[in-house]
Design an enzyme around this catalytic site. Structure first.
Site, mmCIF file in Angstrom:
data_model
loop_
_atom_site.group_PDB
_atom_site.id
_atom_site.type_symbol
_atom_site.label_atom_id
_atom_site.label_comp_id
_atom_site.label_asym_id
_atom_site.label_seq_id
_atom_site.Cartn_x
_atom_site.Cartn_y
_atom_site.Cartn_z
ATOM 1 N N HIS A 124 0.817 -1.216 0.000
ATOM 2 C CA HIS A 124 0.000 0.000 0.000
ATOM 3 C C HIS A 124 0.850 1.264 0.000
ATOM 4 O O HIS A 124 0.335 2.344 -0.295
ATOM 5 C CB HIS A 124 -0.953 -0.022 1.191
ATOM 6 C CG HIS A 124 -2.147 -0.891 0.973
ATOM 7 N ND1 HIS A 124 -3.438 -0.466 1.164
ATOM 8 C CD2 HIS A 124 -2.242 -2.176 0.547
ATOM 9 C CE1 HIS A 124 -4.278 -1.449 0.866
ATOM 10 N NE2 HIS A 124 -3.571 -2.503 0.500
ATOM 11 N N HIS A 245 -0.500 -13.322 -1.446
ATOM 12 C CA HIS A 245 -1.767 -13.566 -0.765
ATOM 13 C C HIS A 245 -1.841 -14.971 -0.182
ATOM 14 O O HIS A 245 -2.847 -15.315 0.453
ATOM 15 C CB HIS A 245 -2.934 -13.334 -1.734
ATOM 16 C CG HIS A 245 -3.169 -11.896 -2.053
ATOM 17 N ND1 HIS A 245 -4.068 -11.460 -3.015
ATOM 18 C CD2 HIS A 245 -2.612 -10.768 -1.537
ATOM 19 C CE1 HIS A 245 -4.057 -10.132 -3.075
ATOM 20 N NE2 HIS A 245 -3.175 -9.699 -2.197
#
Length: 329
Positions: A124, A245
């Site tokens: 992010h 992930h």
């Protein structure tokens, strides 16, 4: 969510044969973290023999100056390679010590259970990069963006890394951008993934990046590829980085083990059954197998974990270098 910068040493050795020889040696070397370290030896003044009218005091000072000149320039009379090896060794040592200190402090606070959040923190920060105007990227601005909806939950990894950074800063200040980049690599490593070397020297932004630059979780595969292309990342790098992930509670294998389970589950649920459960992964994860190009890489990484590790390492380095502003040497 990867290209590394290398340590450069510029050495200029100029010797002029005049009535008073000089050996100027200028070496500029980069230091770790947030400040540049310069080692400089200025040219020494020529020392002349005293004239017959000089006092005894002047003669003593002249001799001392001559001894000092010879002592200071003696290393330059050694073979050039030996002199350079000595200077290089001294230059690398402080860099290595700070880098190791960063990794040590990070490992004290980043457990396997916290690794997924730390890795998301990296994505992010770096994921705001835009290639067309060279904006955003790995600049530590995420610390100003924690209240944004897309960054919900990132205050926890921020507080975790803040503890580690405080300890490192007590020895030598480091940028948030460097700290975050190294933390993500350590999070991968502590969970059994590849060891990823991270270059240091990024500068921090003093303000948040513009909003709306992160890829949305609801994008279809075409939107994902387009978004990553705008960040200078290929389809292969999109798939490789998505493999992160596998960490966390997204339904891809063990939540604390970094391996190629992500790709195996994508294949099993999408190819074998024809569709994926809405409980598995994000909408963007479930979109990848629907694209032939992405599917080729998914199959490759499902079959070969080493290839996934190698490609993830390269993509990660490219990611954490994207948009970075570096200290000038």
């Amino acid at each position: 969510m990867a290209s590394s910068s290398t340590t450069s040493t510029v050495v200029s050795l100029l010797c002029s044969a005049t009535s008073s020889s000089r050996f100027p040696f200028n070496s500029t070397l980069p230091a770790k973290s947030s400040s540049a370290l310069n080692f400089r030896a200025n040219s020494l003044p020529a020392t002349h023999a005293p004239s017959s009218s000089s006092s005894g005091k002047d003669e003593i000072l002249g001799r001392r100056g001559l001894v000092f000149t010879l002592t200071a320039t003696l290393p330059l009379l050694l073979p050039f390679s030996e002199s350079m090896e000595a200077f290089t060794a001294k230059a690398v040592e402080p860099d290595t010590s700070v880098y190791e200190a960063m990794k040590d402090e990070i490992r004290k606070v980043v457990s396997k259970g916290k690794a997924a959040g730390v890795l998301r923190f990296v994505f992010h920060d770096a994921g705001t990069f835009q290639l067309d105007d060279n904006s955003g990227g790995m600049n530590g601005s995420v610390i100003y963006e924690l209240d944004r909806p897309e960054n919900k939950g990132l205050k926890t990894p921020f507080k975790i890394l803040e503890k580690a950074k405080t300890e490192v800063d007590a020895v030598q200040p480091v940028s948030w951008a460097d700290m975050i980049a190294v933390a993500g690599a350590e999070a991968v490593s502590v969970c059994g993934g590849p060891t990823i070397p991270v270059a240091l020297g990024r500068l921090d932004s003093k303000e948040p990046d513009p909003e709306g630059k992160l890829p949305e979780e609801t994008l279809d595969v075409y939107g994902l590829k387009q978004s990553f292309r705008a960040k200078g990342l290929s389809t292969q790098e999109l798939v490789a980085l998505s493999g992160a992930h596998t960490l966390g509670n997204k339904g891809f294998g063990s939540p604390t083990v970094f391996d190629n389970s992500y790709f195996k589950v994508l294949l099993e649920e999408s190819v074998s059954s024809g569709s994926m459960s809405s409980m598995t992964g994000l909408p963007s994860d479930r979109a990848l197998p629907k694209d032939d190009e992405c599917l080729r890489w998914i199959k490759k990484y499902a079959d070969d974990q080493n290839s996934f590790f190698e490609d993830f390492e390269k993509a990660y380095i490219k990611l954490v270098n994207s948009g970075a502003r570096w200290k000038s040497l």
